[in-house]
Scaffold this motif. Structure first.
Motif, PDB file in Angstrom:
ATOM      1  N   GLY A 162       0.773  -1.240   0.000  1.00 30.30           N
ATOM      2  CA  GLY A 162       0.000   0.000   0.000  1.00 30.30           C
ATOM      3  C   GLY A 162       0.797   1.278   0.000  1.00 30.30           C
ATOM      4  N   ALA A 163       2.007   1.263   0.555  1.00 27.51           N
ATOM      5  CA  ALA A 163       2.746   2.521   0.685  1.00 27.51           C
ATOM      6  C   ALA A 163       4.240   2.322   0.439  1.00 27.51           C
ATOM      7  CB  ALA A 163       2.546   3.088   2.091  1.00 27.51           C
ATOM      8  N   PHE A 164       4.784   3.169  -0.382  1.00 27.05           N
ATOM      9  CA  PHE A 164       6.236   3.250  -0.655  1.00 27.05           C
ATOM     10  C   PHE A 164       6.835   2.070  -1.410  1.00 27.05           C
ATOM     11  CE2 PHE A 164       5.543   6.158   2.928  1.00 27.05           C
ATOM     12  CZ  PHE A 164       5.997   7.325   2.339  1.00 27.05           C
ATOM     13  N   GLN A 165       6.647   0.873  -0.918  1.00 24.51           N
ATOM     14  CA  GLN A 165       7.261  -0.319  -1.519  1.00 24.51           C
ATOM     15  C   GLN A 165       8.771  -0.163  -1.690  1.00 24.51           C
ATOM     16  OE1 GLN A 165       4.446  -1.115  -4.901  1.00 24.51           O
ATOM     17  NE2 GLN A 165       4.288  -3.051  -3.833  1.00 24.51           N
ATOM     18  N   LEU A 166       9.408   0.217  -0.592  1.00 27.63           N
ATOM     19  CA  LEU A 166      10.872   0.334  -0.585  1.00 27.63           C
ATOM     20  C   LEU A 166      11.517  -1.010  -0.235  1.00 27.63           C
ATOM     21  CD1 LEU A 166      11.139   3.684   1.419  1.00 27.63           C
ATOM     22  CD2 LEU A 166      11.372   3.410  -1.038  1.00 27.63           C
ATOM     23  N   MET A 167      10.698  -2.046  -0.124  1.00 21.39           N
ATOM     24  CA  MET A 167      11.141  -3.401   0.206  1.00 21.39           C
ATOM     25  C   MET A 167      11.542  -3.558   1.683  1.00 21.39           C
ATOM     26  SD  MET A 167      10.612  -5.070  -2.474  1.00 21.39           S
ATOM     27  CE  MET A 167       9.452  -4.037  -3.358  1.00 21.39           C
ATOM     28  N   LEU A 168      11.041  -2.658   2.527  1.00 29.92           N
ATOM     29  CA  LEU A 168      11.312  -2.779   3.962  1.00 29.92           C
ATOM     30  C   LEU A 168      10.560  -3.956   4.574  1.00 29.92           C
ATOM     31  CD1 LEU A 168      10.997   1.000   4.892  1.00 29.92           C
ATOM     32  CD2 LEU A 168      13.092  -0.290   4.658  1.00 29.92           C
ATOM     33  N   SER A 169       9.554  -4.440   3.855  1.00 27.24           N
ATOM     34  CA  SER A 169       8.749  -5.533   4.394  1.00 27.24           C
ATOM     35  C   SER A 169       9.237  -6.900   3.925  1.00 27.24           C
ATOM     36  CB  SER A 169       7.296  -5.346   3.970  1.00 27.24           C
ATOM     37  OG  SER A 169       7.234  -5.326   2.563  1.00 27.24           O
ATOM     38  N   ARG A 170      10.294  -6.947   3.131  1.00 29.47           N
ATOM     39  CA  ARG A 170      10.815  -8.245   2.688  1.00 29.47           C
ATOM     40  C   ARG A 170      11.393  -8.989   3.900  1.00 29.47           C
ATOM     41  NH1 ARG A 170       8.881 -10.342  -1.520  1.00 29.47           N
ATOM     42  NH2 ARG A 170      10.599 -11.803  -1.461  1.00 29.47           N
ATOM     43  N   PRO A 171      11.313 -10.320   3.903  1.00 26.81           N
ATOM     44  CA  PRO A 171      11.824 -11.067   5.066  1.00 26.81           C
ATOM     45  C   PRO A 171      13.278 -10.752   5.398  1.00 26.81           C
ATOM     46  CG  PRO A 171      10.556 -12.515   3.652  1.00 26.81           C
ATOM     47  CD  PRO A 171      10.633 -11.208   2.932  1.00 26.81           C
ATOM     48  N   ILE A 172      14.102 -10.511   4.384  1.00 28.33           N
ATOM     49  CA  ILE A 172      15.531 -10.251   4.631  1.00 28.33           C
ATOM     50  C   ILE A 172      15.733  -8.923   5.368  1.00 28.33           C
ATOM     51  CG2 ILE A 172      16.069  -9.076   2.437  1.00 28.33           C
ATOM     52  CD1 ILE A 172      18.689 -10.680   2.372  1.00 28.33           C
ATOM     53  N   VAL A 173      14.740  -8.064   5.353  1.00 30.24           N
ATOM     54  CA  VAL A 173      14.824  -6.791   6.074  1.00 30.24           C
ATOM     55  C   VAL A 173      14.016  -6.873   7.379  1.00 30.24           C
ATOM     56  CG1 VAL A 173      14.378  -4.303   5.948  1.00 30.24           C
ATOM     57  CG2 VAL A 173      15.055  -5.543   3.892  1.00 30.24           C
ATOM     58  N   LEU A 174      12.780  -7.349   7.250  1.00 30.27           N
ATOM     59  CA  LEU A 174      11.869  -7.330   8.406  1.00 30.27           C
ATOM     60  C   LEU A 174      12.354  -8.195   9.570  1.00 30.27           C
ATOM     61  CD1 LEU A 174       9.199  -6.434   9.665  1.00 30.27           C
ATOM     62  CD2 LEU A 174       8.070  -8.301   8.470  1.00 30.27           C
ATOM     63  N   ALA A 175      12.768  -9.417   9.270  1.00 26.72           N
ATOM     64  CA  ALA A 175      13.180 -10.315  10.368  1.00 26.72           C
ATOM     65  C   ALA A 175      14.419  -9.772  11.099  1.00 26.72           C
ATOM     66  CB  ALA A 175      13.411 -11.728   9.842  1.00 26.72           C
ATOM     67  N   PRO A 176      15.468  -9.335  10.383  1.00 22.58           N
ATOM     68  CA  PRO A 176      16.598  -8.736  11.119  1.00 22.58           C
ATOM     69  C   PRO A 176      16.216  -7.471  11.893  1.00 22.58           C
ATOM     70  CG  PRO A 176      17.316  -9.370   8.937  1.00 22.58           C
ATOM     71  CD  PRO A 176      15.827  -9.535   8.965  1.00 22.58           C
ATOM     72  N   ILE A 177      15.313  -6.651  11.332  1.00 21.92           N
ATOM     73  CA  ILE A 177      14.903  -5.437  12.057  1.00 21.92           C
ATOM     74  C   ILE A 177      14.185  -5.822  13.356  1.00 21.92           C
ATOM     75  CG2 ILE A 177      13.251  -3.502  12.019  1.00 21.92           C
ATOM     76  CD1 ILE A 177      14.108  -2.925   9.192  1.00 21.92           C
ATOM     77  N   LEU A 178      13.290  -6.808  13.242  1.00 19.55           N
ATOM     78  CA  LEU A 178      12.608  -7.267  14.464  1.00 19.55           C
ATOM     79  C   LEU A 178      13.607  -7.864  15.451  1.00 19.55           C
ATOM     80  CD1 LEU A 178       9.309  -8.771  13.013  1.00 19.55           C
ATOM     81  CD2 LEU A 178       9.438  -7.016  14.763  1.00 19.55           C
ATOM     82  N   GLY A 179      14.562  -8.635  14.915  1.00 21.51           N
ATOM     83  CA  GLY A 179      15.600  -9.216  15.762  1.00 21.51           C
ATOM     84  C   GLY A 179      16.390  -8.134  16.486  1.00 21.51           C
ATOM     85  N   TRP A 180      16.719  -7.073  15.741  1.00 18.35           N
ATOM     86  CA  TRP A 180      17.463  -5.953  16.314  1.00 18.35           C
ATOM     87  C   TRP A 180      16.628  -5.260  17.403  1.00 18.35           C
ATOM     88  CZ3 TRP A 180      16.103  -0.692  15.701  1.00 18.35           C
ATOM     89  CH2 TRP A 180      17.032   0.217  16.218  1.00 18.35           C
ATOM     90  N   ALA A 181      15.338  -5.072  17.115  1.00 21.76           N
ATOM     91  CA  ALA A 181      14.455  -4.406  18.089  1.00 21.76           C
ATOM     92  C   ALA A 181      14.307  -5.247  19.361  1.00 21.76           C
ATOM     93  CB  ALA A 181      13.088  -4.149  17.467  1.00 21.76           C
TER      94      ALA A 181
END
Lengths: 243, 256
Positions: A32-51
């Protein structure tokens, strides 16, 4: 007694709130918004891991998921399986479980989590269809408003982001809250089950690599990938033998 | 084209409104629906330009309603159509063109631009960026996330901006400009790069299973890859993962 992260129940609820926010935002970013690929698993899972405080755990989960769902493409009206929801839910459950066990994420825990949560990829697709139905109602609203002479009729467009945000946020928060159960299950595993789960994770990697090569959709891809794989294995063996 | 009423002044959209239209183009699919697909997003995105071109609210609402017709394209490539539609709307508001010109423009460019965007962005750039990033993970750790985002968005964002600006400046001429951008010619190179990285990742999987001194496991993982590659089209990724988990559980339990 369920195993909990070091901060106890308070930390678990904080992690749930964090997971809800990050996964909710990634759900709207996916289409729905931007589609900068921030929601791809290779980004999302490490970001959640970092958080959550375990980056390595996030990476361990994110890469095979990325490879598995690399071929999923939203073409026209067709919907791929929802890899973002799965990545968000998996990281939200497995990483806090690793924290609760004080060992971090390992292959058996990851395999156990994936086996449990994989149907979410299908469920996410159904959810997306439901959101599209809701969006059709928003279109009706916009048309009616435009007919009445409202120049801002199309602003309802942004309301379409609410359902994906809410659904992903809710699911991932619940996954965090259920993570002690996964940790408990993992702690109950005997040596044989652990070895089996370890083997299962290697097999998942194998399927993920195959999926990634298929996702390229090029007849030359298997040959090129094969040559490259043999070269890398050969070079590694030579390097290890020499050193 | 309609006969031009000479008395009407030429209307132009301000840079600020163009920037707002471009920003709103990032929400093109916020309300994707099966009936009009990206129509609501398109109408929402073009609204700031229409408000400036048609100061009368009722007239503006009529123009917005025109853009609620069916529209579908690749979300990035749609920026070119959006830019072109703004330019054509200027002509319509100035009385130089009929409103149908905008509809025809959108209808004509949507499908070919969608095919071009799908082939380049979804099927070449994204797999290549993801596989390069995944292959770089043992060396850069969390940096692989930034490798992926940088590789992808360093192409995606400038492309989107260029498409919008070119669409606005050239309207119908955007087809020629996009044709000269050689998007399609870059696709095979990206795919070859992705295949090589896919091979490296497959090797990583085999090596991870095989060390230290577990050649049989390495062989099993390599065979699973080949079999999975062969049966994937019939099985699908999710079912293949369940088979892999099952196979791994059965075989893994034997190596205690």
């Amino acid at each position: 007694m369920f195993p909990l992260p070091a901060g106890g129940a308070t930390q678990l609820f904080t992690l749930a709130a964090l997971a809800a926010l990050i996964a909710g935002l990634s759900a709207i970013e996916r289409k729905g918004a931007f589609q900068l690929m921030l929601s791809r698993p290779i980004v999302l899972a490490p970001i959640l891991g970092w958080a959550f405080g375990d980056v390595q755990g996030g990476i361990l989960l994110g890469i095979p998921l990325e490879l598995l769902f690399l071929g999923g493409v939203n073409l026209g009206g067709s919907l791929p399986e929802n890899e973002s929801l799965l990545a968000g839910a998996l990281a939200s459950m497995v990483v806090p479980a690793g924290l609760a066990m004080h060992t971090g994420v390992d292959a058996p825990l990851a395999a156990l989590g994936l086996g449990l949560l994989l149907p979410l990829a299908y469920f996410g697709r159904r959810l997306e269809r439901a959101a599209e139905g809701r969006n059709a109602q928003l279109l009706e609203q916009a048309m009616a408003r435009a007919e009445r002479g409202d120049p801002d009729a199309a602003r309802v467009n942004l309301l379409g982001l609410l359902l994906p945000f809410g659904a992903a946020a809710g699911i991932c928060a619940v996954c965090v809250l259920l993570s002690p159960l996964l940790a408990l299950a993992r702690l109950q595993c005997g040596q044989m089950v652990l070895s089996a789960l370890d083997g299962a994770w290697h097999a998942v990697w194998a399927v993920a690599a195959a999926c990634a090569i298929r996702a390229i959709r090029d007849p030359r891809a298997p040959v090129l990938a094969g040559i490259c794989a043999v070269a890398v294995i050969g070079a590694t063996l030579v390097f290890r033998w020499v050193s | 084209m309609r006969a031009l009423p000479l008395s009407q002044p030429v209307r132009r959209v301000s840079t600020r409104s163009l920037a707002r239209v471009f920003f709103r183009s990032f929400f093109l699919q916020a309300s994707w629906n099966p009936r009009g697909m990206q129509n609501l997003g398109f109408a929402d995105a073009i609204t700031p330009a229409l408000r400036e071109l048609y100061p009368e609210p009722a007239e503006c609402a009529k123009a917005v309603a025109r853009h609620l017709e069916f529209f579908n394209c690749h979300p990035y490539m749609a920026a070119a159509i959006l830019g072109g539609a703004v330019r054509l709307e200027e002509r319509v508001a100035s009385g130089e063109a009929a409103p149908e010109t905008v509809s025809s423009f959108k209808r004509a460019l949507g499908p070919p631009f969608a095919a071009l965007g799908d082939g380049f962005f979804w099927l070449a750039l994204r797999p290549a960026a993801a596989l390069i990033a995944a292959a770089s993970e043992p060396f850069v750790g969390l940096g692989c996330v930034f490798v992926f985002l940088l590789l992808y968005n360093a192409v995606h964002l400038p492309a989107r901006l260029w498409l919008f600006a070119t669409g606005y400046s050239r309207a119908e001429g955007v087809v020629e400009a996009v044709g000269r951008a050689h998007l399609a010619t870059g696709t095979p190179l990206l795919k070859a790069c992705a295949a090589a990285m896919g091979g490296a990742l497959a090797a990583r999987g085999v090596l991870a299973a095989g060390f230290p001194l577990r050649p049989f496991q390495a062989l099993l993982v390599a065979s699973t890859m080949v079999v999975a590659f062969a049966i994937l089209p019939r099985l699908g990724a999710t079912r293949a993962v369940y088979f892999a988990l099952l196979l791994g559980l059965v075989l893994g339990a034997r190596f205690v």
